[in-house]
Enzyme design. Structure first.
Site, PDB file in Angstrom:
ATOM      1  N   GLY A  16       6.041   2.050   7.692  1.00  0.00           N
ATOM      2  CA  GLY A  16       6.771   1.130   6.839  1.00  0.00           C
ATOM      3  C   GLY A  16       6.597   1.398   5.360  1.00  0.00           C
ATOM      4  N   HIS A  17       6.712   0.332   4.579  1.00  0.00           N
ATOM      5  CA  HIS A  17       6.751   0.405   3.117  1.00  0.00           C
ATOM      6  C   HIS A  17       5.446   0.963   2.536  1.00  0.00           C
ATOM      7  CE1 HIS A  17       8.192  -0.721  -0.853  1.00  0.00           C
ATOM      8  NE2 HIS A  17       7.132  -1.501  -1.063  1.00  0.00           N
ATOM      9  N   PHE A  18       4.307   0.406   2.947  1.00  0.00           N
ATOM     10  CA  PHE A  18       3.003   0.861   2.463  1.00  0.00           C
ATOM     11  C   PHE A  18       2.531   2.030   3.329  1.00  0.00           C
ATOM     12  CE2 PHE A  18       3.095  -3.273   0.421  1.00  0.00           C
ATOM     13  CZ  PHE A  18       2.370  -3.080  -0.756  1.00  0.00           C
TER      14      PHE A  18
END
Length: 489
Positions: free
Chosen positions: A265-267
């Site tokens: 995901g994003h992180f």
């Protein structure tokens, strides 16, 4: 007992115009520098594991922005992305960083690209991790957030809805393949800082200013295309805000960029650090060292040619210094023999009988035959345009003793601009008057334009040392191809 290297991390504050900027630092002072710019809603602590892994071999520096982490800003601080970039620019100056690889994640994209535009000479390379600069990199969810701006009904309320723990946690866990690999420390600490007095209002202000970043996408794309920094693009493909298309879009302006997409995901660092950290380390090592270029400098005995030789040699490049006795710059065959086998030719000549345009014509003929793709022509500032729209050389006040040379240099620029695609030429103009003696400061600005680069007082000025630095930067980075650029503070 086996030797185990453990990063020693220092935690410091530095004052930047009344903002107490907190930052983390690790690594040897003489190591390649990685400036890490964090995202929303986090702070420098998001890089804590990367510090542990890379902080013994590389110099890692990670500040907290105003409104984030441990940084303390005055109560009247204006929370916009321009102001965040102002503070980070001041931070870089305050701790004496003149060169670094820039790591941009999420909010680090708009902050970092503003910084890169202001200080292009400092950017040795660019690492982008889920930091968007292209329209196709905005999901429907992100576009909905961009639509929130001052004066829009319900905008502030919609922003406040995402500043709560379930959403903060979701930014870490959503899109991951194994949530058990995601430490709860990150989102817990993020929410702690979000809940501090005044912090949510700061985040509301920044969210309502996010549209200013999207408006700058075309400018950032032009900067990338002109400057061509070495780039490593790292992306979590399951990012709800910035989909995978945003990663591949960088290749439009950075065709040599390395792109790596991960199933997370994003992180992305939270789950994929074992895969990502070696890529970062390898990129830092290669980028910081840079390729050793073989440069031929014609006019090496002159003021500017000599400065270019010294700057190139100081950076470890192999330089062939060619003087008038070594090569007839108006003879294509002589040029071909002298420069064959080099990566680029830097030329700084002047003389009577229209020597400068004759040299430009001969070089355009000789370089394709010699196999040298790159020509950097050190021209004049007289052909730059004044505020009236006239060239400085055409103004009555232009010094008469320099007019002939300035006109010759202008004619050489016209020849280069009329040339075909066989030579990757670049024409470098100093300020029209104030090219002054002095060493390199690393603070110059370089712009592809036909008017001078002006400082805050409206003056165009640069030292010979910084002018030479701009010339070698252009050679190393292959920037400003088939363009004239000019230099100033």
């Amino acid at each position: 007992m086996n030797s185990i290297e453990v990063a020693q991390i220092a935690h410091r504050f530095v004052d930047v115009d009344g903002v107490q900027v907190f930052y983390r630092e690790a690594g040897p002072r003489n190591a390649p520098v990685l400036l890490l710019l964090h995202g929303f809603p986090s702070a420098s602590h998001q890089f804590r594991r990367l510090f542990d892994v890379l902080g013994t071999r590389y110099r890692l520096i990670a500040p907290d922005y105003p409104g984030f982490g441990h940084t303390r800003a005055p109560a009247d601080f204006d929370y916009t992305f321009d102001r965040l970039a102002d503070v980070i620019e001041g931070f870089v100056r305050a701790i004496g960083l003149d060169r670094y690889v820039l790591y941009a994640f999420d909010f680090g994209g708009p902050v970092g690209l503003r910084l890169a535009q202001r200080r292009p000479e400092a950017v040795a390379g660019l690492i982008v991790q889920n930091a968007n600069a292209y329209a196709e990199g905005l999901s429907d969810l992100a576009q909905g957030m961009v639509a929130n701006r001052p004066g829009v009904d319900g905008a502030e309320e919609r922003v406040r809805e995402i500043l709560v723990l379930p959403v903060t946690r979701g930014q870490y866990e959503d899109g991951t393949t194994d949530p058990a690999l995601i430490s709860p420390d990150g989102w817990t600490l993020d929410q702690h800082f979000l809940d501090q007095p005044g912090r949510k209002q700061a985040q509301v202000s920044l969210a309502l200013d996010y549209h200013s970043n999207v408006a700058l996408y075309p400018r950032w794309q032009r900067w990338l295309a002109e400057h061509r920094p070495p780039a490593l693009i790292l992306w979590g493909r399951n990012d709800a805000f910035f989909p995978e298309a945003g990663a591949h879009a960088y290749r439009r302006d950075l065709p040599d960029a390395e792109v790596h997409v991960f199933d997370t995901g994003h992180f992305a660092l939270e789950e994929r650090l074992p895969e990502i950290a070696p890529l970062i380390g390898d990129f830092l090592t290669r980028t910081w060292k840079g390729p050793c270029l073989k440069l031929a400098v014609i006019g090496a005995s002159g003021n500017l040619g000599g400065a270019a030789v010294r700057e190139a040699q100081a950076r470890g490049h192999r330089v062939t210094a060619l003087r008038r006795a070594d090569v007839d710059v108006t003879d294509p065959a002589a040029i071909e023999r002298a420069v064959a086998g080099h990566d680029a030719v830097i030329v700084s000549v002047k003389g009577p009988d229209r020597l400068v345009p004759r040299a430009a014509r001969a070089l355009l003929e000789a370089l394709p035959a010699s196999g040298v793709p790159r020509l950097i022509f050190l021209g004049g500032g007289g052909s730059l345009t004044s505020p009236s729209g006239q060239r400085f050389v055409d103004l009555p006040a232009f010094p008469a003793q320099y007019r002939e040379t300035a006109l010759d240099q202008a004619a050489a620029l016209d020849l280069l601009r009329a040339a075909g695609a066989a030579v990757e030429w670049t024409y470098v103009s100093p300020p029209p008057v104030h090219l002054v003696p002095g060493d390199k400061t690393g603070e110059y600005r370089a712009e592809a334009q036909d008017s001078p680069v002006l400082d805050a007082t409206g003056e165009s000025r640069v030292t010979v040392g910084d002018y030479a630095s701009a010339v070698i930067d252009a050679a190393e980075r292959r920037t400003f191809v088939r363009q004239r650029f000019t230099v100033g503070y």
